[in-house]
Design a protein around this motif. Structure first.
Motif, short mmCIF file in Angstrom:
data_model
loop_
_atom_site.label_atom_id
_atom_site.label_comp_id
_atom_site.label_asym_id
_atom_site.label_seq_id
_atom_site.Cartn_x
_atom_site.Cartn_y
_atom_site.Cartn_z
N ILE A 103 8.35 31.23 21.72
CA ILE A 103 7.56 30.18 22.34
C ILE A 103 6.74 29.53 21.24
CG2 ILE A 103 5.79 29.58 24.03
CD1 ILE A 103 6.61 32.02 25.65
N ALA A 104 6.94 28.23 21.00
CA ALA A 104 6.28 27.54 19.89
C ALA A 104 5.44 26.39 20.42
CB ALA A 104 7.31 27.01 18.89
N ILE A 105 4.20 26.31 19.97
CA ILE A 105 3.33 25.19 20.33
C ILE A 105 3.59 24.03 19.38
CG2 ILE A 105 0.95 24.41 20.55
CD1 ILE A 105 0.13 27.34 20.96
N THR A 106 3.84 22.86 19.96
CA THR A 106 3.90 21.64 19.16
C THR A 106 2.85 20.67 19.73
OG1 THR A 106 5.80 20.78 20.44
CG2 THR A 106 6.28 21.98 18.40
N MET A 139 10.67 20.93 13.26
CA MET A 139 10.56 22.31 13.72
C MET A 139 11.37 22.51 15.00
SD MET A 139 7.18 24.33 15.08
CE MET A 139 7.05 26.11 14.97
N GLU A 140 11.14 21.62 15.96
CA GLU A 140 11.86 21.73 17.24
C GLU A 140 13.36 21.63 17.02
OE1 GLU A 140 10.45 19.13 20.25
OE2 GLU A 140 8.48 20.12 20.43
N PHE A 152 9.36 25.07 23.88
CA PHE A 152 8.37 24.32 23.13
C PHE A 152 7.26 23.90 24.08
CE2 PHE A 152 12.41 23.01 20.86
CZ PHE A 152 12.27 23.96 19.86
N VAL A 153 6.06 24.41 23.87
CA VAL A 153 4.93 24.05 24.71
C VAL A 153 4.19 22.92 24.01
CG1 VAL A 153 2.84 24.84 25.86
CG2 VAL A 153 4.78 26.40 25.57
N ARG A 154 4.10 21.77 24.70
CA ARG A 154 3.52 20.56 24.10
C ARG A 154 2.23 20.19 24.83
NH1 ARG A 154 8.89 16.66 24.12
NH2 ARG A 154 10.09 17.70 22.46
N PRO A 155 1.09 20.68 24.36
CA PRO A 155 -0.16 20.32 25.02
C PRO A 155 -0.65 18.93 24.63
CG PRO A 155 -0.62 21.72 23.14
CD PRO A 155 0.89 21.63 23.26
N ALA A 156 -1.41 18.33 25.52
CA ALA A 156 -2.19 17.15 25.16
C ALA A 156 -3.35 17.61 24.27
CB ALA A 156 -2.69 16.47 26.43
#
Length: 208
Positions: A103-106, A139-140, A152-156
């Motif tokens: 699980i990767a944060i972008t 990266m993604e 891929f977790v994409r936060p605001a």
């Protein structure tokens, strides 16, 4: 689960470590400088030295875990290849050691043509933040082309506001009108995904 968190000394990483421990996981905090973290007062927490630009250290740290969480990020707005270097090192380490889940944060800014971003944000993403988001996109791409089970977790924009659990999640695009999300809500989403496994091979985008 046995979970290793890269970027564990950072803003999001610290909260993810805390929430994962609270959920009952055995957690390894992977950091370049172990002196920045202490496991003395935390049961089920191990602190390991690892540098995502050093594939050998990443491989040694990843071995024996069930899942990898990437919360890495540069100190400023320039990535200088940090995300893509980390992706290559983590994918190679996971494939050689048999660790399946990543699980990767972008960021919600990764999608340049997102119709739900305000015009000013799209201009920012294409100018001042272009290099940073470009490396996140790389990266993604590196991870998605591999055999690992990725999310891929994409936060605001992350805030230090108290968690609300009222944020919205949309696959692949920013929730309409959303522009921020508390970092604790982000961490709790990631920890829940470790157990629920609902967002495999997708890009959940979080915003209030």
């Amino acid at each position: 689960m046995k979970v290793i968190v890269f970027g564990a000394a950072g803003r999001a990483g610290r909260v993810i470590v805390t929430e994962a421990l609270t959920a009952g996981h055995d957690v390894t905090a992977a950091v370049r400088d172990p002196a920045k973290l202490s496991s003395a007062d935390q049961r089920r927490l191990t602190v390991a030295r690892a540098d995502v630009r050093d594939p050998d250290s990443v491989r040694a740290a990843v071995a024996g875990h069930d899942a990898v969480v990437s919360a890495i990020g540069p100190a400023g707005r320039h990535a200088d290849g940090l995300y893509s270097d980390a992706a290559r090192a983590m994918v190679a380490a996971m494939q050689s050691t048999g660790v399946p889940r990543l699980i990767a944060i972008t960021s919600s800014g990764v999608r340049r043509d997102d119709p739900n971003h305000a015009l000013w944000y799209r201009l920012l993403a294409r100018t001042l933040m272009n290099e940073l988001y470009g490396d996140m996109r790389l990266m993604e791409s590196i991870i998605s082309e591999s055999a690992v089970d990725w999310t891929f977790v994409r936060p605001a924009r992350l805030t230090d506001d108290p968690p609300t659990a009222t944020y919205r999640v949309v696959d692949g695009e920013n929730p309409s009108g959303g522009w921020k999300v508390p970092v604790t809500d982000l961490a709790r989403f990631i920890v829940a995904e470790l157990a629920e496994h609902r967002w495999s091979h997708t890009a959940p985008t979080l915003a209030q």
